[in-house]
Design a protein around this motif. Structure first.
Motif, mmCIF file in Angstrom:
data_model
loop_
_atom_site.group_PDB
_atom_site.id
_atom_site.type_symbol
_atom_site.label_atom_id
_atom_site.label_comp_id
_atom_site.label_asym_id
_atom_site.label_seq_id
_atom_site.Cartn_x
_atom_site.Cartn_y
_atom_site.Cartn_z
ATOM 1 N N PRO A 103 38.701 49.352 49.294
ATOM 2 C CA PRO A 103 39.587 48.229 49.645
ATOM 3 C C PRO A 103 38.974 46.861 49.389
ATOM 4 O O PRO A 103 39.673 45.936 48.952
ATOM 5 N N SER A 104 37.683 46.698 49.661
ATOM 6 C CA SER A 104 37.056 45.398 49.394
ATOM 7 C C SER A 104 36.917 45.147 47.895
ATOM 8 O O SER A 104 37.058 44.017 47.426
ATOM 9 N N MET A 105 36.637 46.213 47.133
ATOM 10 C CA MET A 105 36.452 46.070 45.690
ATOM 11 C C MET A 105 37.751 45.672 44.993
ATOM 12 O O MET A 105 37.743 44.933 44.012
ATOM 13 N N THR A 106 38.862 46.184 45.508
ATOM 14 C CA THR A 106 40.155 45.902 44.877
ATOM 15 C C THR A 106 40.923 44.796 45.600
ATOM 16 O O THR A 106 42.092 44.559 45.295
ATOM 17 N N SER A 107 40.291 44.139 46.560
ATOM 18 C CA SER A 107 40.980 43.097 47.317
ATOM 19 C C SER A 107 41.327 41.919 46.417
ATOM 20 O O SER A 107 40.675 41.656 45.404
ATOM 21 N N LYS A 108 42.365 41.195 46.807
ATOM 22 C CA LYS A 108 42.798 40.032 46.029
ATOM 23 C C LYS A 108 41.702 38.979 45.984
ATOM 24 O O LYS A 108 41.532 38.285 44.971
ATOM 25 N N THR A 109 40.951 38.849 47.066
ATOM 26 C CA THR A 109 39.871 37.851 47.119
ATOM 27 C C THR A 109 38.838 38.100 46.037
ATOM 28 O O THR A 109 38.435 37.183 45.308
ATOM 29 N N VAL A 110 38.391 39.339 45.913
ATOM 30 C CA VAL A 110 37.372 39.682 44.917
ATOM 31 C C VAL A 110 37.950 39.610 43.507
ATOM 32 O O VAL A 110 37.315 39.089 42.589
ATOM 33 N N ARG A 111 39.152 40.120 43.322
ATOM 34 C CA ARG A 111 39.760 40.093 41.993
ATOM 35 C C ARG A 111 39.972 38.659 41.504
ATOM 36 O O ARG A 111 39.742 38.347 40.332
ATOM 37 N N THR A 112 40.388 37.787 42.411
ATOM 38 C CA THR A 112 40.593 36.382 42.033
ATOM 39 C C THR A 112 39.277 35.707 41.682
ATOM 40 O O THR A 112 39.198 34.937 40.709
ATOM 41 N N LEU A 113 38.230 35.980 42.455
ATOM 42 C CA LEU A 113 36.920 35.395 42.176
ATOM 43 C C LEU A 113 36.435 35.786 40.786
ATOM 44 O O LEU A 113 36.019 34.928 40.001
ATOM 45 N N LEU A 114 36.483 37.079 40.477
ATOM 46 C CA LEU A 114 35.995 37.537 39.181
ATOM 47 C C LEU A 114 36.841 36.972 38.043
ATOM 48 O O LEU A 114 36.311 36.602 36.991
ATOM 49 N N ALA A 115 38.154 36.912 38.254
ATOM 50 C CA ALA A 115 39.029 36.353 37.215
ATOM 51 C C ALA A 115 38.728 34.881 36.983
ATOM 52 O O ALA A 115 38.691 34.409 35.842
ATOM 53 N N ASP A 116 38.515 34.119 38.046
ATOM 54 C CA ASP A 116 38.216 32.696 37.914
ATOM 55 C C ASP A 116 36.899 32.456 37.184
ATOM 56 O O ASP A 116 36.748 31.455 36.472
ATOM 57 N N LEU A 117 35.938 33.364 37.369
ATOM 58 C CA LEU A 117 34.626 33.219 36.728
ATOM 59 C C LEU A 117 34.584 33.831 35.333
ATOM 60 O O LEU A 117 33.553 33.744 34.653
#
Length: 244
Positions: A103-117
């Motif tokens: 759940p943490s790996m696929t969370s919107k928070t993590v996905r957004t961070l990686l996409a932004d970077l």
């Protein structure tokens, strides 16, 4: 009756079952530090039954260097984001971050961070532990230590243990997967110089005592060799030749 039905090809599943498309096998390669990070979360038993702490750990798959590690009282995407930002700030932003489908790996928070970077997010297939071998191996190394406790008395105690383990693993642990170097030696580029010193010492020993080495032509024990690339699910050699 079933024999007759089989002959008429009438024995089959009649229920409507859900079908899932085959998951793509993640194939990742790292030819140097800072390219591919792998991370996962493991449970640490707390002071009483049913209480657990969550250890967030991120590792560079090429050097095996632990770039980020922290223990929290729960699993949460925001906490994972903080761990990643700290790791990226110190060791640089990788090209790929690999994890399982928690759940943490696929969370919107993590996905957004990686996409932004601009970081590619790679995922393991469901229930396939071999898709995340470096994180799984790291956790096994930690939990099979003789000093690993059955339970941690507090969150502070768990954090102290993880901090000590990370330091020892990065700077003192001789890893068989990277030619018996420490992860820090490979991560910071000292391994080549150490290999040259090892080869010189080995050659001097061969000249001084040739009878101890026999007729073996091998200049260096295989255990001390390092692969030029690190893979997650390396494809067969014939497929790599076709791709080339």
């Amino acid at each position: 009756m079933y024999r007759v039905l089989t002959e008429k090809r009438q024995v089959r599943e009649r229920r409507r079952l859900a079908s899932h498309p085959p998951r793509k096998v993640p194939e990742l390669i790292a030819t140097g530090p800072g390219q591919v990070y792998s991370w996962d979360i493991t449970k640490l038993a707390g002071p009483v039954k049913g209480t657990y702490y969550d250890a967030y750990v991120m590792i560079d798959i090429f050097s095996r260097y632990i770039v980020g590690a922290i223990v929290h009282a729960c699993e949460d995407g925001l906490l994972a984001k903080e761990m990643m930002l700290d790791a990226f700030g110190i060791h640089g932003t990788p090209e790929v971050v690999h994890s399982d489908g928690g759940p943490s790996m696929t969370s919107k928070t993590v996905r957004t961070l990686l996409a932004d970077l601009g970081v590619t997010a790679s995922r393991s297939r469901p229930q396939v532990s071999n898709d995340n071998p470096y994180s799984e191996s790291l956790f096994k190394t930690m939990k099979y230590l003789p000093v690993f406790p059955d339970r941690f008395g507090s969150l502070i105690e768990a954090r102290e243990f993880l901090g000590e383990f990370v330091h020892a693993y990065n700077h003192h642990h001789r890893h068989s997967g990277i030619g018996m170097h420490t992860p820090a030696d490979v991560h910071y580029g000292h391994a080549d110089a150490i290999d040259r010193d090892r080869d010189a010492a080995l050659e001097a020993a061969r000249r001084a005592h040739p009878e101890r080495f026999g007729t073996r032509a091998q200049a260096r024990p295989k255990l001390l060799n390092r692969d030029p690339a690190t893979w997650i699910n390396q494809p067969p050699a014939d497929e790599m030749q076709l791709a080339a």
